[in-house]
Design a protein around this motif. Structure first.
Motif, PDB file in Angstrom:
ATOM      1  N   THR A  85       0.830  -1.203   0.000  1.00  0.00           N
ATOM      2  CA  THR A  85       0.000   0.000   0.000  1.00  0.00           C
ATOM      3  C   THR A  85       0.868   1.258   0.000  1.00  0.00           C
ATOM      4  O   THR A  85       0.611   2.212  -0.748  1.00  0.00           O
ATOM      5  N   GLU A  88       2.764   1.602  -3.393  1.00  0.00           N
ATOM      6  CA  GLU A  88       1.886   2.028  -4.488  1.00  0.00           C
ATOM      7  C   GLU A  88       1.270   3.402  -4.228  1.00  0.00           C
ATOM      8  O   GLU A  88       0.410   3.847  -4.973  1.00  0.00           O
ATOM      9  N   ARG A  90      -0.794   4.562  -1.972  1.00  0.00           N
ATOM     10  CA  ARG A  90      -2.217   4.590  -1.651  1.00  0.00           C
ATOM     11  C   ARG A  90      -2.436   5.021  -0.200  1.00  0.00           C
ATOM     12  O   ARG A  90      -3.441   4.702   0.414  1.00  0.00           O
TER      13      ARG A  90
END
Length: 255
Positions: A85, A88, A90
């Protein structure tokens, strides 16, 4: 189990459930054992592990002089999911900082950062790494002009309270980006301005770097529900906000 802030075993737990635990890391606390300080005996990872009674796995990092939200996973599987997470991008991270000068009200710095190794921890690292993309958004929350001639060039000194939102996660990114903008973070002994650091120490008894990881927002790695974790400010931070009449400028990001 989910909790929303407690002090346990000398560590400030601000969020916990069966999969995750987050602490409000104090400035000066190393995340884990490091060659940076062989004599240190307190580490965020061990203190958190002892407080919750199980192994915990770091999924991101905060510099030693930076305080604020530090998230751990309670299992290797959840740690892998969270690491993905973060990788990436996010995750939304918001920091508070006090910087030298009057910074523009908002903006973005897109400035690649070259690899700068630590003499101890990075002594075996590849020194020929290309510069990595690095991007930070900022928003000025308040500013002040003080009647003190910290620099010989000016009769007064100016400072800004800013919110910093890094879109990448490079080493010392916020500190290096603010230096590149000629608005170094107050108290930063590596990338800051020594004259202003000394002024804050003598005038306000502020001995720390004024950079705080205030908020972390992401989807829960197991339930998928939105998760917002916030960390309060320590006494030195509050003293500065009160002295500069900036308390109302630090809004609750959860509302």
């Amino acid at each position: 189990m989910e909790i929303q802030s407690s002090i346990a075993n000398d560590i400030d737990i601000i969020y916990e459930d069966e999969y995750l635990v987050a602490i409000n890391k104090e400035e000066g606390l190393l995340v884990h054992r490091s060659w940076l300080d062989k004599g240190e005996t307190r580490f965020a990872l061990q203190l958190t592990r002892d407080a919750v009674g199980c192994h915990v796995f770091p999924v991101h990092r905060l510099d030693r002089p930076t305080s604020g939200v530090l998230l751990f996973a309670k299992s290797a599987a959840v740690a892998r999911s969270l690491t993905e997470t973060f990788t990436e991008r996010r995750v939304t991270k918001q920091y508070l900082a006090v910087v030298r000068g009057f910074i523009p009200d908002k903006g973005t710095i897109d400035y690649a950062l070259s690899f700068k190794p630590d003499a101890i921890t990075d002594k075996f690292a590849n020194l020929d790494k290309p510069a990595q993309e690095a991007m930070t958004h900022w928003q000025r929350l308040a500013q002040i002009e003080l009647p003190f001639a910290v620099s010989r060039k000016h009769d007064t000194s100016r400072y800004s309270l800013v919110r910093l939102i890094p879109k990448t996660g490079r080493k010392h990114q916020l500190r290096r980006h603010m230096k590149h903008l000629f608005h170094p973070i107050v108290g930063d002994t590596s990338h800051g301005d020594g004259r202003h650091n000394r002024f804050f120490r003598s005038q306000y008894e502020c001995t720390r770097m004024l950079l705080h990881a205030q908020c972390l927002a992401l989807s829960h790695p197991v339930t998928g529900e939105p998760l917002l974790i916030q960390a309060g400010l320590d006494e030195q931070w509050m003293n500065i906000l009160q002295a500069f009449d900036w308390v109302d400028s630090v809004e609750d990001l959860g509302h």
